[in-house]
Scaffold this active site. Structure first.
Site, PDB file in Angstrom:
ATOM      1  N   HIS A  18     -25.015 -45.396 -71.915  1.00 36.38           N
ATOM      2  CA  HIS A  18     -24.683 -44.053 -72.416  1.00 36.38           C
ATOM      3  C   HIS A  18     -24.648 -44.045 -73.945  1.00 36.38           C
ATOM      4  O   HIS A  18     -25.045 -43.061 -74.578  1.00 36.38           O
ATOM      5  CB  HIS A  18     -23.337 -43.606 -71.858  1.00 36.38           C
ATOM      6  N   GLU A  26     -11.543 -41.487 -69.392  1.00 39.21           N
ATOM      7  CA  GLU A  26     -12.695 -40.770 -68.842  1.00 39.21           C
ATOM      8  C   GLU A  26     -12.476 -39.260 -68.897  1.00 39.21           C
ATOM      9  O   GLU A  26     -13.408 -38.498 -69.174  1.00 39.21           O
ATOM     10  CB  GLU A  26     -12.945 -41.221 -67.405  1.00 39.21           C
ATOM     11  N   GLU A  55     -18.735 -39.250 -66.366  1.00 36.15           N
ATOM     12  CA  GLU A  55     -17.316 -39.414 -66.693  1.00 36.15           C
ATOM     13  C   GLU A  55     -16.464 -39.078 -65.477  1.00 36.15           C
ATOM     14  O   GLU A  55     -15.479 -39.767 -65.167  1.00 36.15           O
ATOM     15  CB  GLU A  55     -16.916 -38.528 -67.880  1.00 36.15           C
ATOM     16  N   HIS A  99     -16.707 -41.992 -62.993  1.00 37.50           N
ATOM     17  CA  HIS A  99     -15.917 -43.157 -63.399  1.00 37.50           C
ATOM     18  C   HIS A  99     -14.424 -42.897 -63.203  1.00 37.50           C
ATOM     19  O   HIS A  99     -13.680 -43.792 -62.772  1.00 37.50           O
ATOM     20  CB  HIS A  99     -16.187 -43.503 -64.863  1.00 37.50           C
TER      21      HIS A  99
END
Length: 279
Positions: free
Chosen positions: A68, A134, A164, A167
């Site tokens: 990322h 996150e 995000e 995760h």
């Protein structure tokens, strides 16, 4: 072993240069909630992790965060456009002057620092921190979406935002497997772990699951009940659960009045004989 694959996880496409947005996107390149912070934090935590399954998860997500970082950096470079001949009012002058690409700093020019990394060695604590990280990153991406009309950039940002969320979900599920361990195991070691102190006076005292139910005791006027000299009750013995335990001898550090307990059958002590006086 790390291996760089030249195919990006998600293709970055920019319709046209936008140096202003490139500067905003720096927040996710070298900022406190950005991709480098996440990659370094999860990798650092994995080194100290003795749970093989959670270590694997941390390393997988850390590796993806590095991909990322590459995506965000590529996008910033494309958004800058040509930097060979720039105007004095160029919206991202620092990037054009320094490298023609993204430096490790946030959108305000503050350099990235290792102080962003949170790693305690306690899995329950670390995964809780990761889940929150996150959500912060997701929030930044949601706000970045409001600052661009570039279809390609918005597509990339939506992808990153979704990752995000993914995760965060993984970390939350892992946390559920750790109930009763680490810092969660040590929680509620006294009566005060289940008390809610009402310390805001005036109209509008609110009640909810954070201060009622689940064994929580609501203290309406804690200053009247607990204020002044300590009146929490008799201290537990040195060998009680939650205390340091037997074998620790320096109990006078925080309690000068503590009397060291004597052995039940003390052995007699022979005093040394004083030397005979000289005549």
């Amino acid at each position: 072993m790390f291996k760089h694959i030249k195919d990006m996880e998600y293709t970055v496409h920019v319709d046209q240069p936008d140096p202003r947005f490139a500067n905003l996107l720096l927040e996710q390149f070298g900022g406190p909630h950005g991709e480098l912070k996440a990659a370094m934090q999860y990798m650092t935590q994995s080194v100290a992790c003795n749970d093989s399954k959670i270590r694997d998860m941390l390393q997988d997500i850390a590796a993806e965060e590095m991909s990322h970082l590459e995506m965000v950096g590529e996008c910033i470079s494309l958004l800058l456009g040509p930097t060979d001949n720039i105007s004095r009012d160029f919206p991202a002058l620092h990037m054009a002057l320094l490298a023609g690409g993204p430096p490790l700093m946030n959108s305000m020019g503050i350099p990235w620092t290792g102080a962003y990394i949170e790693s305690t060695g306690d899995l329950y604590t670390d995964l809780s921190s990761n889940s929150t990280a996150e959500l912060r990153a997701k929030l930044i991406y949601e706000r970045l979406l409001q600052q661009t009309d570039d279809a390609g950039v918005k597509d990339m940002v939506r992808f990153l935002l979704s990752r995000e969320e993914s995760h965060n979900f993984s970390f939350m599920q892992a946390i559920n497997t750790l109930a009763g361990t680490g810092v969660n195991k040590n929680f509620r070691d006294s009566e005060f772990s289940k008390k809610y102190m009402n310390l805001s006076t005036g109209m509008g005292d609110a009640r909810g699951p954070w201060n009622q139910g689940n064994g929580i005791q609501y203290e309406e006027n804690p200053n009247e009940k607990y204020g002044g000299p300590a009146q929490y009750g008799k201290d537990r013995g040195p060998d009680s659960p939650g205390e340091i335990g037997p074998g620790y001898t320096d109990r006078t550090r925080n309690n000068p009045q503590f009397a060291q307990p004597q052995s039940p059958n003390p052995s007699p002590v022979t005093k040394p004989q004083s030397p005979s006086p000289l005549h």
